[in-house]
Design a protein around this motif. Structure first.
Motif, mmCIF file in Angstrom:
data_model
loop_
_atom_site.group_PDB
_atom_site.id
_atom_site.type_symbol
_atom_site.label_atom_id
_atom_site.label_comp_id
_atom_site.label_asym_id
_atom_site.label_seq_id
_atom_site.Cartn_x
_atom_site.Cartn_y
_atom_site.Cartn_z
ATOM 1 N N ARG B 77 0.842 -1.195 0.000
ATOM 2 C CA ARG B 77 0.000 0.000 0.000
ATOM 3 C C ARG B 77 0.882 1.252 0.000
ATOM 4 N NH1 ARG B 77 -4.912 1.079 4.229
ATOM 5 N NH2 ARG B 77 -5.718 2.944 3.255
ATOM 6 N N ILE B 78 1.867 1.238 0.857
ATOM 7 C CA ILE B 78 2.792 2.373 0.905
ATOM 8 C C ILE B 78 3.545 2.498 -0.418
ATOM 9 C CG2 ILE B 78 4.919 3.208 1.999
ATOM 10 C CD1 ILE B 78 3.856 2.068 4.628
ATOM 11 N N ALA B 79 3.977 1.350 -0.941
ATOM 12 C CA ALA B 79 4.746 1.376 -2.191
ATOM 13 C C ALA B 79 3.901 1.902 -3.346
ATOM 14 C CB ALA B 79 5.262 -0.026 -2.506
ATOM 15 N N THR B 80 2.647 1.467 -3.373
ATOM 16 C CA THR B 80 1.770 1.944 -4.444
ATOM 17 C C THR B 80 1.581 3.453 -4.347
ATOM 18 O OG1 THR B 80 0.600 -0.170 -4.362
ATOM 19 C CG2 THR B 80 -0.475 1.626 -5.546
ATOM 20 N N ASN B 81 1.446 3.938 -3.127
ATOM 21 C CA ASN B 81 1.302 5.385 -2.956
ATOM 22 C C ASN B 81 2.556 6.138 -3.383
ATOM 23 O OD1 ASN B 81 -1.343 5.429 -2.054
ATOM 24 N ND2 ASN B 81 -0.747 5.001 0.066
ATOM 25 N N THR B 82 3.713 5.607 -3.052
ATOM 26 C CA THR B 82 4.940 6.292 -3.489
ATOM 27 C C THR B 82 5.064 6.235 -5.003
ATOM 28 O OG1 THR B 82 6.271 4.291 -3.158
ATOM 29 C CG2 THR B 82 6.179 5.851 -1.333
ATOM 30 N N CYS B 83 4.546 5.148 -5.601
ATOM 31 C CA CYS B 83 4.557 5.073 -7.065
ATOM 32 C C CYS B 83 3.649 6.137 -7.669
ATOM 33 C CB CYS B 83 4.109 3.688 -7.534
ATOM 34 S SG CYS B 83 5.352 2.415 -7.286
ATOM 35 N N TYR B 84 2.493 6.309 -7.066
ATOM 36 C CA TYR B 84 1.590 7.349 -7.565
ATOM 37 C C TYR B 84 2.234 8.730 -7.404
ATOM 38 C CZ TYR B 84 -2.339 4.088 -8.154
ATOM 39 O OH TYR B 84 -3.156 3.088 -8.587
ATOM 40 N N ASP B 85 2.919 8.913 -6.278
ATOM 41 C CA ASP B 85 3.642 10.177 -6.088
ATOM 42 C C ASP B 85 4.679 10.362 -7.191
ATOM 43 O OD1 ASP B 85 2.180 10.688 -3.848
ATOM 44 O OD2 ASP B 85 3.722 10.038 -2.422
ATOM 45 N N GLU B 86 5.384 9.282 -7.471
ATOM 46 C CA GLU B 86 6.429 9.339 -8.488
ATOM 47 C C GLU B 86 5.817 9.610 -9.871
ATOM 48 O OE1 GLU B 86 9.512 9.155 -7.571
ATOM 49 O OE2 GLU B 86 10.526 9.138 -9.520
ATOM 50 N N LEU B 87 4.668 8.999 -10.122
ATOM 51 C CA LEU B 87 3.990 9.231 -11.410
ATOM 52 C C LEU B 87 3.593 10.694 -11.554
ATOM 53 C CD1 LEU B 87 1.637 6.142 -11.885
ATOM 54 C CD2 LEU B 87 3.453 6.885 -13.414
ATOM 55 N N ARG B 88 3.103 11.262 -10.449
ATOM 56 C CA ARG B 88 2.731 12.687 -10.490
ATOM 57 C C ARG B 88 3.958 13.541 -10.748
ATOM 58 N NH1 ARG B 88 -1.485 11.221 -6.851
ATOM 59 N NH2 ARG B 88 -0.066 11.060 -5.089
ATOM 60 N N ARG B 89 5.054 13.140 -10.117
ATOM 61 C CA ARG B 89 6.298 13.891 -10.308
ATOM 62 C C ARG B 89 6.775 13.773 -11.758
ATOM 63 N NH1 ARG B 89 11.687 13.669 -9.802
ATOM 64 N NH2 ARG B 89 11.720 11.406 -9.800
ATOM 65 N N LEU B 90 6.683 12.569 -12.291
ATOM 66 C CA LEU B 90 7.119 12.349 -13.672
ATOM 67 C C LEU B 90 6.219 13.085 -14.651
ATOM 68 C CD1 LEU B 90 7.934 8.529 -13.565
ATOM 69 C CD2 LEU B 90 9.566 10.401 -13.748
ATOM 70 N N LYS B 91 4.957 13.187 -14.287
ATOM 71 C CA LYS B 91 4.015 13.882 -15.162
ATOM 72 C C LYS B 91 4.374 15.356 -15.244
ATOM 73 C CE LYS B 91 0.029 11.788 -15.141
ATOM 74 N NZ LYS B 91 -1.291 11.362 -14.661
ATOM 75 N N ARG B 92 4.821 15.885 -14.083
ATOM 76 C CA ARG B 92 5.242 17.292 -14.081
ATOM 77 C C ARG B 92 6.522 17.476 -14.879
ATOM 78 N NH1 ARG B 92 3.893 17.166 -8.570
ATOM 79 N NH2 ARG B 92 6.077 16.972 -8.027
ATOM 80 N N ARG B 93 7.387 16.476 -14.800
ATOM 81 C CA ARG B 93 8.673 16.586 -15.492
ATOM 82 C C ARG B 93 8.901 15.288 -16.264
ATOM 83 N NH1 ARG B 93 13.709 16.826 -11.779
ATOM 84 N NH2 ARG B 93 13.075 14.663 -11.653
ATOM 85 N N PRO B 94 8.281 15.195 -17.449
ATOM 86 C CA PRO B 94 8.316 13.926 -18.182
ATOM 87 C C PRO B 94 9.741 13.524 -18.582
ATOM 88 C CG PRO B 94 7.124 15.637 -19.401
ATOM 89 C CD PRO B 94 7.654 16.274 -18.170
ATOM 90 N N VAL B 95 9.965 12.251 -18.493
ATOM 91 C CA VAL B 95 11.274 11.726 -18.919
ATOM 92 C C VAL B 95 11.033 10.754 -20.070
ATOM 93 C CG1 VAL B 95 12.358 11.950 -16.683
ATOM 94 C CG2 VAL B 95 11.136 9.867 -17.237
#
Lengths: 367, 204
Positions: B77-95
């Protein structure tokens, strides 16, 4: 063609989450519909493939350092702390700005009125100088008082009828036992004349640093207040020169204490117009800030001309206060309201720095 | 594959008392699965490693919120949330994550199962696994997360609703779409696959 509902039923059938009746009905359909049956097999195979998908190897160990344990418990590096610091900084900035602008508004209010008054009362500088030179008395003045008077001199006010700015100053600064001393007018006049000629462009050594400061000050004041006329411009310069060389009050004592104070405060207000935040910060850093009344925030304070002035003009200082004006000294310093906003802003800066530092630490911890 | 730690609860208790070694034992046990989850949700190895590391840091800091039950589900659950956080971050700064998709990079391939007999089988298995990873990566993020949690990690519907915050109906719907999507994808990926795929399908 299968529908989304069909796929959901297929998925639920694979996971065995259908109710008994649903499952029976669905199994009847599977026998009757080869497409549905084929889809079931392929989906089941897909799920099996996914079930058997091996985990990937982590590219590195994600074990935690001991520092995470220590830092995690630090409230100092928490988001809450940073947020609180930022909030405190904003509040302090707002409060400081509010108090500062409030003070400024209250002190600058009389400026326009006083400026008009001074324009009306303006007399020739020669007259003033003559009168001032007529009676001179030396009286060593306290440094801080000189600072006050010096600042007051920046006021472009020339009181009427021979009452120069000096009068106001003398009233303000008069000591309990003024003593008249031999006239020093030759020196004074020369100096004052020079001051008039130069018209604010710096003074010679006899003029002293005190004169320099006002000249600089005056320029700034004029920049800020466009209404100041040439006459007004000249008047304070000569006044400054008079103080610098040999201040000499006239006999007239019309100016009461309130006016003197008004002049001083006006000088403060006028000179406060141009300064930047940096200048304000500098002025608060001065030790004299706490002892000098409302004029403390003027940038001239940073030049602290009082010391030089005292040295050079000590024998020629004059004071002929009237009994009525003798006790009229500036009210207790009102620096507290002036220094408070600056103190608040300073605190705000400190809190902001703390917030930034904690945020940086937290970011470093993450990486 | 998911072997439970025998003394898991004891390790958690010790970690709660600040025993970092105990917690790191848990980390070492779960890090491959957490990283795999992150990789399959994010589709990119570097972000997955960041998310996994963040997940373990967050898990340590929030260890006192663990209320028993499946530690793995709690960790996921925690990992999935950090992944969603990371996805949001990547969305802001696409790689540029395209070349980093599974299968494009040989070093990124999945660990080989130990029971592969011949090199040919091993190669085929690796190829298949890579194709599956690629197909997972082609799904929408929400479908991907549900599919990985359900079919790869074997969590229950209820656990998935807890983790994703979605309703049971939404989870079922996403799962069915995701399965169909992977099935279609696998059918289209390579010539090699259908035979292996049917082989697997027939086996069941």
């Amino acid at each position: 063609m299968l529908t989304d509902l069909d796929y959901e039923l297929l998925s639920a059938y694979i996971d065995d989450t259908l109710s008994e009746s649903e499952r029976t009905a669905f199994e009847h359909r599977l026998q009757a519909e080869p497409e549905l049956s084929r889809e079931l097999e392929e989906l089941r195979a897909t799920v099996t493939l996914l079930n058997n998908l091996p985990p990937l190897k982590a590219p590195r160990d994600f074990t935690l350092d001991v520092r995470y344990a220590r830092r995690s418990s630090f409230f100092f590096t928490s988001v809450t702390f940073s947020a609180l610091s930022t909030a405190a900084a904003i509040i302090l900035f707002a409060l400081g700005t509010y108090l500062f602008t409030g003070n400024k508004a209250s002190t600058s209010a009389p400026v326009s009125g006083q400026a008009a008054q001074s324009a009306f009362f303006a007399t020739s500088t020669e007259q003033i100088l003559d009168k001032a030179a007529a009676t001179t008395a030396t009286e060593p003045l306290l440094n801080e008082v000189i600072v006050t008077t010096n600042t007051a001199l920046n006021s472009p006010i020339v009181p009427p009828d021979g009452v120069t700015a000096n009068d106001a100053i003398i009233q303000v600064t008069s000591s309990p036992q003024p003593s008249s001393l031999p006239n020093q007018s030759p020196l004074f006049q020369a100096d004052a004349a020079q001051a008039t000629d130069v018209n604010g462009e710096g003074f010679d050594s006899t003029g002293s640093a005190a004169a320099l400061a006002p000249s600089d000050m005056q320029q700034r004041t004029n920049e800020a207040t466009q209404t100041v006329t040439n006459e007004q411009y000249a008047a304070p310069m000569t006044s400054s020169g008079a103080i610098g060389g040999a201040p000499a009050p006239s006999a007239a004592q019309e100016i009461d204490a309130t006016e003197a104070e008004a002049n001083a405060s006006m000088a403060f207000a006028a000179t406060q117009l141009p300064p930047t935040g940096l200048a304000l910060l500098t002025s608060t850093a001065l030790p004299t800030a706490s002892t000098v009344p409302s004029a403390t925030d003027t940038p001239t304070l940073t030049l602290t001309p009082s010391v030089t002035m005292t040295n050079t003009t000590q024998p020629t200082e004059t004071a002929t206060p009237s009994p009525t004006t003798a006790p009229l000294v500036f009210q207790p310093p009102v620096t507290a309201p002036d220094a408070l906003p600056l103190l608040l802003v300073l605190l705000g800066v400190i809190f902001l720095v703390i917030a930034v530092i904690t945020t940086l630490i937290r970011r470093r911890n993450r990486s | 594959m998911v072997s439970e730690l025998q003394n898991e609860s004891a390790l958690i208790t010790a970690a709660l008392r600040g025993n970092m070694t105990a917690f790191n034992t848990l980390v070492l046990h779960y890090q491959d699965r957490v990283y795999s989850l992150a990789y399959r949700i994010l589709g990119e190895s570097e972000s997955a490693a960041d998310a996994a590391q963040d997940a373990f840091i967050a898990a340590y800091r929030r260890l006192d919120t663990y209320r028993g039950g499946s530690f793995r589900a709690w960790l996921f659950r925690i990992a999935t949330n950090t992944c969603y956080d990371e996805l949001r971050r990547l969305k802001r700064r696409p790689v540029t994550a395209i070349e980093d998709l599974p299968g494009a990079d040989a070093d990124d391939g999945p660990a080989l199962p130990a029971d592969i007999a011949t090199p040919e089988q091993a190669a085929q298995q690796a190829e298949l696994a890579r194709a599956i990873e690629q197909c997972i990566g082609s799904l929408q993020t929400d479908q991907r997360a549900v599919l990985v949690l359900s079919d790869v990690e074997g969590l229950s519907y209820q656990e998935i609703t807890d983790i994703t915050g979605a309703t049971l109906g939404t989870v079922k719907s996403r799962l069915s779409r995701a399965r169909a999507g992977v099935r279609n994808c696998l059918g289209n990926v390579q010539e090699l696959l259908p035979s292996m795929y049917r082989l697997k399908g027939d086996a069941n």
